[in-house]
Structure formats: C-alpha cells, structure tokens
Design an enzyme around this catalytic site. Structure first.
Site, PDB file in Angstrom:
ATOM      1  N   SER A 111       0.847  -1.183   0.000  1.00  0.00           N
ATOM      2  CA  SER A 111       0.000   0.000   0.000  1.00  0.00           C
ATOM      3  C   SER A 111       0.881   1.231   0.000  1.00  0.00           C
ATOM      4  O   SER A 111       1.884   1.290   0.728  1.00  0.00           O
ATOM      5  CB  SER A 111      -0.919   0.025   1.225  1.00  0.00           C
ATOM      6  N   GLU A 112       0.525   2.219  -0.825  1.00  0.00           N
ATOM      7  CA  GLU A 112       1.396   3.380  -1.007  1.00  0.00           C
ATOM      8  C   GLU A 112       1.548   4.218   0.247  1.00  0.00           C
ATOM      9  O   GLU A 112       2.471   5.032   0.346  1.00  0.00           O
ATOM     10  CB  GLU A 112       0.885   4.245  -2.156  1.00  0.00           C
TER      11      GLU A 112
END
Length: 211
Positions: A47-48
């Site tokens: 996840s960024e």
C-alpha cells in the site's frame, strides 16, 4: 448475457496474480482483490501509504483505526508484514520493485493509455494519489473496471478524452464482460462472460477487438 459482479471480477483478477508477486491494489474496486487471493498462494500486498504484507479486510468489529490502506479502508496485516515511511513506499513504486499494480480507470485506449485520476469535468475532484507512479513503475499494469459507464458509454476508447495518467502502460484489462490484453496490434480478448459473442463485445466496446 450475465455480467460479473464486483466480487466475481475481483476473484478473476486474483487468479492471475502469481505466487511470490509483489502487488499494489489501487483505490476503489481493486481493493476487493485482497479478499479473493487463492488460499495457500503467497502474495505480498503493498500500500502506497507504507504497508507491505496487507491481508484481507478485517472481520466487522475487529477493525484497527491505525491500520488502513491508501483508500482509508481498514485492512489486516499478515505475519511478517511491515510499516514504513511513505517516501520509502514511493521509492518501491518508482524503482520498479512491484511486479503488478491493479488500478481502476475512467478510460483505457486501444494503445494502453490510462486515464484514471480525473474525468476532466469542471466540478470533478482530482485524485491522482500514486497512480502515475504505479502506472510507470510497476512491471505489469492490470486495469479492473466496469466495461461501460452508468450512461452506457464504453470505457474502452480509441483515444482518451479524460486527462491521462500514463501513456501505453496498461497490459491487461479486466471488466465485468471480458478479459482483454493490450498488444502491439491493439486489443485482444482472452475471455468473455458466458453468452457474450465477440461481435456483441465489439458493439458494446465501440473499438476494434481481435479474437
């Protein structure tokens, strides 16, 4: 003709993610893929906002408010999962360390151009997030979307009218009607839902698609 539900579409995308892959799931529809990854297949979800090793959505009532994905949805963390600064996360994305990203889209062109951050409408709220970084940094880009808009317009186009996210980045398109590869010769269908003919798919898409 029966189109796929959102969960059926997510399950179809999940089947094509190989063992050992490092994968980013974009905001919106792609987040459902995490709930349908095949049991026993080791896949590392990124996840960024700074997570590696995400699991599926938590059981209702067991959400951790400090554990969310980039779309601010509660997630779980698998054994061995880790947290890190978002700058490190973007370095992973930009540095070519992700095998696959799964992104939603407003439009995909026959050349694989992606438009997924702004409709171009004056009152629309732009939401680019890390989409541009993912689209050019991941080794493969999968798009997951409904085939047509609510107004009945195809999201497959000869040329994107919405602002572009990246040029020629899309490798494969998954919709509620078909799985379509983007090739140097244009779009090529891999699968269609039961009861749908290639002729009808072409009509609904409004662009050339080979069989």
């Amino acid at each position: 003709m029966k189109s796929l539900t959102r969960d059926e579409l997510a399950e179809r995308v999940a089947r094509d993610i190989p063992e050992g892959a490092y994968v980013n799931l974009g905001i919106g529809l792609p987040t459902l893929v995490a709930n349908h990854l095949p049991a026993g297949r080791e896949i590392f979800l990124h996840s960024e906002n700074g997570i590696l090793g995400m699991g599926p959505a938590p059981v209702p009532g067991q959400e951790d408010p400090d554990l969310i994905n980039a779309g601010k949805q509660p997630v779980t963390l698998l054994p061995g999962g880790s947290f890190f600064h978002h700058a490190d996360s973007f370095a992973m994305m930009r540095g070519g360390h992700l095998d696959i990203c799964v992104l939603g889209a407003f439009e995909v062109s026959t050349a694989g151009d992606l438009a997924n951050w702004h409709t171009g409408a004056a009152d629309a709220i732009p939401a680019v997030g890390g989409a541009m970084d993912l689209a050019v940094g991941a080794r493969q880009v999968f798009v997951m979307m409904e085939h047509r808009t609510r107004e009945g317009r195809s999201k497959l186009v000869e040329r994107c009218s919405c602002p572009l996210t990246a040029v020629g980045c899309v490798d494969r398109i998954y919709t509620d009607l078909a799985v379509i590869d983007v090739t140097p010769r244009g779009l090529r269908v891999r699968e269609m839902v039961d009861g749908l003919s290639l002729e009808e798919l072409r009509r609904l898409s409004g662009v050339p698609i080979s069989g």
